[in-house]
Design an enzyme around this catalytic site. Sequence first.
Site, PDB file in Angstrom:
ATOM      1  N   ALA A   1      85.206  66.995  35.237  1.00  0.00           N
ATOM      2  CA  ALA A   1      86.405  66.152  35.273  1.00  0.00           C
ATOM      3  C   ALA A   1      86.595  66.083  33.985  1.00  0.00           C
ATOM      4  O   ALA A   1      87.824  65.942  33.578  1.00  0.00           O
ATOM      5  CB  ALA A   1      86.016  64.807  35.777  1.00  0.00           C
ATOM      6  N   ASP A   2      85.960  66.323  32.967  1.00  0.00           N
ATOM      7  CA  ASP A   2      85.888  66.048  31.693  1.00  0.00           C
ATOM      8  C   ASP A   2      86.998  67.418  31.083  1.00  0.00           C
ATOM      9  O   ASP A   2      87.408  67.333  29.961  1.00  0.00           O
ATOM     10  CB  ASP A   2      84.777  66.243  30.702  1.00  0.00           C
ATOM     11  CG  ASP A   2      84.123  64.799  30.485  1.00  0.00           C
ATOM     12  OD1 ASP A   2      84.618  63.670  30.832  1.00  0.00           O
ATOM     13  OD2 ASP A   2      83.070  64.945  29.796  1.00  0.00           O
TER      14      ASP A   2
END
Lengths: 413, 406
Positions: free
Chosen positions: A182-183
Amino acid sequence: MAARKQASASRPGALAGIRVLDFSWAGAGPFVTKFLADFGAEIIKVESRKRPDIGRLTPPFAGGINHPDRSALYLHTNASKLSITLNIQHPKGKEIVKKIVGIADIVMENFTPGVMERLGFTYKELIKIKPDLIMASSSIYGQTGPKSRLSGFGNTGYSISGHYLLTGWSDREPVSPGVAYADIVQPVFTISAILAALDYRKRTGKGQYIDSTQVETMVQCIAPAMLDYFANGRVATRLGNRSPYASPHGIFPCKGDDRWCALAVFNEEEWHGLCQAMKNPPWTRDAKFATLAARKENEDELESLIAEWTIAYDRDELTTMLQKAGVPSGPAQNGSDLVDRDPQLRERQSFIKLTHPVMGEVNHPTPAIKLSATPPHMKTSPCLGEHNEYVYKELLGIPEQEYNELVNEGVFE
Amino acid sequence: MLTGYRVLDLTDEKGFLCGKILGDLGADVIKVERPGGDTARNIAPFYHDTPDPEKSLHWFAFNASKRGVTLNIEDPEGQDLFKKLSDTADFIIESFPPGYMEKQGLGYSALSTRNPKLIMTSITPFGQTGPYKDRKASEIVIMAMGGMTDINGDSDRPPLRLYLDQAYYLASSYAAAGTLLALHCRYAAGKGQQVDVSIYECVVRANYREPIRWEYTQMLTSRMGNLFARGGRAYRQLWPCKDGYVTWLLMPDNVKPVRAFVEWMKEEGAAGRWGEMNWDEVSLLKWSPEEQDALTKAIADFIATHTVKELEKASIQRGLLLSPVNSVDLVAEDEQLLARGDWKKIEHPELGATFNYSRFTYLTSEGNNEVRFRAPLVGEHNDEIYGKELGLSKETLTALKQKGVL
């Protein structure tokens, strides 16, 4: 307030003339400003000696020496930026932040929600200095709402948004990849948000505040499963390597230790190609495998039959055979393949060698996309506080004597 | 935000999300499908599990906020019509194999001669150049080649992909960013340009740690299931609780969440010897792996006696850095997402149904960014766009339909 100065005109690129005051740290924030920096924006990254970006403290380090100017991760997430050290808790440090805001187009931050407020740097405060400012906050769960203060580590957004539970084999517990996925995804959406805001500012004269979240971004990336729930009431489950619209669809073993080849069959043409590549063994003519629906039905058996065939070949040899037969396919590669061998990445300069003053000549990742008329302008990553003099003296015009006083007062620590 | 811009979206599933992002931002996105409709309309899941090109939830999910026309761009008359349409557009996004658009006489040079402001974004497995550009690939192939599968899954099973076509969604969001970057440049340059998105390179950028690890340590990560490498060790990050899973990681360089956990355990009489420690002086980095593991096990046992909801609540209150591993129904009911207005009801009159869509990926204080209306039916806006907007007569339209151009 300092007079507005254009970002260094000598810096070319798609975003030449755009200046960003960057409070972001760790992963999700710095990836946003790295992209903007590679395309020519002037990123003034704020760190402090007491609290440098955690990336600077993360191994591996060049030469194995633990030093803030030697982290490879920091280099990969902060190339092309400028670094200043500033004590933003100090009243005079706060004044300097405001001066930089006065000459910036964009402010980027990814602190836990509430931190910017405590520092006195909310959007509401900052637009008093720069009315058309674009400010982007990146967080896990958003700036508003009952759970906004939740903080987490790499996989928090992946986990809350439903991805974690859906990643993995159907007969085992869920897993998450060895990278904070998700980063990676959220920053790309945040970049779009900032670029759309720049265009909006050009057309209307108005700035804006962007509240970007990992969870909402990642929910968009399981949209079909969300609709399956809302429209059909179905709670999605793990699929392993399978796809709802292809079969076979997986990663199959090849000759050698931990060597694999991915292949996927979406239509009858590709199925016939695969059968041909396998030299049409009798089982391929079985009605069990005659259509996509039938193959999905008998996928366990299909996969083991294909694995019996693939295991006899080297992964590259297999890829060549499958490509010739028109079947989507390719080897499962690792970091060494990507950095040392992949001809496609080499030709497209996915990594380029630049010289870092402390780390020496090392690979730098270039932007994932190419623009025909405005190529990126990569620079290496900054040493901690490398651009203090440029930003404080040249951009803000702080006189020598005052600069030295501020140094002595620890404002630039 | 992007009201007034027009996008022609010729992508298949590789690029759907790019147009969706621009459409949610207010651009007029026109999905251009082959006569009869895009083959991606056959991708499951389907509304009420009935396979039908007008009922694909996958199609709905990534083509909302777009209008739709049909057009055979392999037919000379279709090509002429496409050129006229492209004269009215700011952006074209496409995901055909490299060279396909040129072959139809619709390459960037042909179209930009007529409309110099045009920006053309191409989303392909490997990009427009390089030795792999013509290779056949799909999402799982690209994820595997990019090294993402090699670091996902269990050591006794094959490399594993993520859920659904994540590489396509990632590349599509890069494509939106690239398109907007080209738009920014258009002001100064006065003309458009081409944006070349290689899905493969997007995945390689996503797999950001492995190239670093290899270059600096000559080591590679193996698939480790739920272990998360941090510093010199790997720590387990998934824990079963009473009614599901949560993620939590012992991070030796961050004692605060561990201490907060021990304090909570102490309140419930479950902290054991860890409750007696002077936590002001604890440095987990100095602990042996066995000591770290013993504390981790005590915390895991404690987690197992609580529910997801209890653990989540405590995490927010106490800063445990723990989070729930949600299923989609829990995502749908999540009070944070509800409070932020994350779901928007979209009407599907043809189905006689209305259901929730994810409303936005980020909030803005100015301009709009949210899903606007349902995905188009096959050729739904042919009359509106070709007739009303381009001025084609009813007779011409009928003739084009009969000839199979539309």
